[in-house]
Design a protein around this motif. Sequence first.
Motif, mmCIF file in Angstrom:
data_model
loop_
_atom_site.group_PDB
_atom_site.id
_atom_site.type_symbol
_atom_site.label_atom_id
_atom_site.label_comp_id
_atom_site.label_asym_id
_atom_site.label_seq_id
_atom_site.Cartn_x
_atom_site.Cartn_y
_atom_site.Cartn_z
ATOM 1 N N THR A 77 7.766 2.282 -0.850
ATOM 2 C CA THR A 77 7.151 1.223 -1.662
ATOM 3 C C THR A 77 5.774 1.663 -2.178
ATOM 4 O OG1 THR A 77 6.085 0.194 0.261
ATOM 5 C CG2 THR A 77 8.299 -0.588 -0.312
ATOM 6 N N PRO A 78 5.405 1.199 -3.372
ATOM 7 C CA PRO A 78 4.069 1.514 -3.900
ATOM 8 C C PRO A 78 2.969 1.055 -2.942
ATOM 9 C CG PRO A 78 5.445 0.562 -5.625
ATOM 10 C CD PRO A 78 6.229 0.446 -4.348
ATOM 11 N N LYS A 79 3.201 -0.088 -2.260
ATOM 12 C CA LYS A 79 2.168 -0.607 -1.348
ATOM 13 C C LYS A 79 1.922 0.384 -0.202
ATOM 14 C CE LYS A 79 1.486 -4.684 1.638
ATOM 15 N NZ LYS A 79 0.050 -4.789 1.557
ATOM 16 N N TYR A 80 2.999 0.893 0.399
ATOM 17 C CA TYR A 80 2.846 1.845 1.511
ATOM 18 C C TYR A 80 2.126 3.109 1.024
ATOM 19 C CZ TYR A 80 4.136 4.487 5.735
ATOM 20 O OH TYR A 80 4.098 5.234 6.903
ATOM 21 N N ARG A 81 2.543 3.574 -0.158
ATOM 22 C CA ARG A 81 1.963 4.819 -0.665
ATOM 23 C C ARG A 81 0.503 4.639 -1.083
ATOM 24 N NH1 ARG A 81 6.942 8.415 -2.905
ATOM 25 N NH2 ARG A 81 8.170 8.060 -1.036
ATOM 26 N N ALA A 82 0.156 3.417 -1.495
ATOM 27 C CA ALA A 82 -1.236 3.162 -1.877
ATOM 28 C C ALA A 82 -2.110 2.892 -0.660
ATOM 29 C CB ALA A 82 -1.292 1.969 -2.829
ATOM 30 N N GLU A 83 -1.553 2.181 0.320
ATOM 31 C CA GLU A 83 -2.409 1.698 1.414
ATOM 32 C C GLU A 83 -2.268 2.480 2.718
ATOM 33 O OE1 GLU A 83 -1.654 -2.491 1.856
ATOM 34 O OE2 GLU A 83 -2.086 -2.877 -0.256
ATOM 35 N N VAL A 84 -1.114 3.139 2.913
ATOM 36 C CA VAL A 84 -0.882 3.792 4.214
ATOM 37 C C VAL A 84 -0.819 5.313 4.072
ATOM 38 C CG1 VAL A 84 0.599 3.905 6.259
ATOM 39 C CG2 VAL A 84 0.351 1.730 5.019
ATOM 40 N N GLU A 93 -0.007 8.345 0.990
ATOM 41 C CA GLU A 93 0.438 8.749 -0.355
ATOM 42 C C GLU A 93 1.640 9.684 -0.294
ATOM 43 O OE1 GLU A 93 -2.389 11.192 -2.535
ATOM 44 O OE2 GLU A 93 -3.157 12.020 -0.655
ATOM 45 N N LEU A 94 1.863 10.334 0.868
ATOM 46 C CA LEU A 94 3.017 11.224 1.009
ATOM 47 C C LEU A 94 4.317 10.445 1.227
ATOM 48 C CD1 LEU A 94 1.572 14.041 3.342
ATOM 49 C CD2 LEU A 94 1.510 13.888 0.851
ATOM 50 N N GLY A 95 4.204 9.140 1.481
ATOM 51 C CA GLY A 95 5.406 8.324 1.674
ATOM 52 C C GLY A 95 6.135 8.648 2.960
ATOM 53 N N GLU A 96 5.404 8.922 4.023
ATOM 54 C CA GLU A 96 6.031 9.313 5.290
ATOM 55 C C GLU A 96 5.443 8.535 6.466
ATOM 56 O OE1 GLU A 96 6.813 14.098 4.476
ATOM 57 O OE2 GLU A 96 5.073 13.503 5.620
ATOM 58 N N ALA A 97 6.238 8.438 7.526
ATOM 59 C CA ALA A 97 5.747 8.109 8.860
ATOM 60 C C ALA A 97 5.880 9.409 9.675
ATOM 61 C CB ALA A 97 6.602 7.020 9.486
ATOM 62 N N PRO A 98 5.027 9.676 10.650
ATOM 63 C CA PRO A 98 4.015 8.802 11.212
ATOM 64 C C PRO A 98 2.674 8.859 10.466
ATOM 65 C CG PRO A 98 4.005 10.888 12.401
ATOM 66 C CD PRO A 98 5.097 10.972 11.361
ATOM 67 N N VAL A 99 1.897 7.786 10.708
ATOM 68 C CA VAL A 99 0.491 7.757 10.300
ATOM 69 C C VAL A 99 -0.303 7.234 11.487
ATOM 70 C CG1 VAL A 99 -1.197 6.674 8.769
ATOM 71 C CG2 VAL A 99 1.015 7.402 7.846
ATOM 72 N N LEU A 100 -1.361 7.951 11.828
ATOM 73 C CA LEU A 100 -2.228 7.523 12.936
ATOM 74 C C LEU A 100 -3.520 6.954 12.367
ATOM 75 C CD1 LEU A 100 -2.657 7.662 16.130
ATOM 76 C CD2 LEU A 100 -4.140 9.619 15.620
ATOM 77 N N VAL A 101 -3.901 5.784 12.865
ATOM 78 C CA VAL A 101 -5.192 5.197 12.490
ATOM 79 C C VAL A 101 -6.089 5.224 13.712
ATOM 80 C CG1 VAL A 101 -6.374 3.168 11.587
ATOM 81 C CG2 VAL A 101 -4.043 3.692 10.816
#
Length: 214
Positions: A44-51, A53-61
Amino acid sequence: MAEYQLYCFAQSGNAYRAALMLNLIGADWQPIYVDFFRGGETRTPKYRAEVNELGEAPVLVHGAKKLSQSGVILTYLAEHTGRFKPQTDDDRLETLRWIIFDNQKLNGFLGPYRFLKNFARPAGDPAVMAFLKARIDASLAILDKRLASAPFVLGKEPNIADISLCAYLYYPAEEFGFDIPAQHKNIGAWLDRIKALPGWAHPYDLMPGYPPVL
Ligand SMILES: N[C@@H](CCC(=O)N[C@@H](CS)C(=O)NCC(=O)O)C(=O)O
């Protein structure tokens, strides 16, 4: 709120690397569920914009930091906490060498193979599956040979190379159609050694979303 947040889902061996590391170091962390299958959230554009940009999981915050690519996440956590960290400059490069090999050729093929077999509609084309299987077998043989001479990839102690390389290897044999620990004895013994580390947990117990909603 926990110190770390991890965007993940139970079926993701890529995310499991990060989740397992967080658990093994006893971090204060919480999962953020990524609706990968039904919702296609990573596309989704939202995930790629906010989480990511590579469009993948995992992401660590971690505070103001937002990291993706499990190899980067493992390196960050090892450097930040000193746990499972390569100890010398040579070991650092050797660890990176195995993490890249893993991402490209071992779990990098095993993850898509399992996805095409279990979750994709239609399932993977037989020619594609045969290509991936041959690459997977070759890479597993390389890892099994490496583990014939030492308990862990870098020697006596486990480090982030081990945590990367076990990404998909604890998922049930039925999901692959072949039994990796049974067919590769050194890998099987190594998986048991990692499993004995305090904080180890199975991916389906560690991350949300099992069973999957397809
Ligand atoms: N090399 C990456 C791979 C990440 C990856 O491919 N994750 C999958 C989920 S298991 C994903 O988000 N795929 C989305 C896509 O490729 O479009 C890592 O280790 O973090």
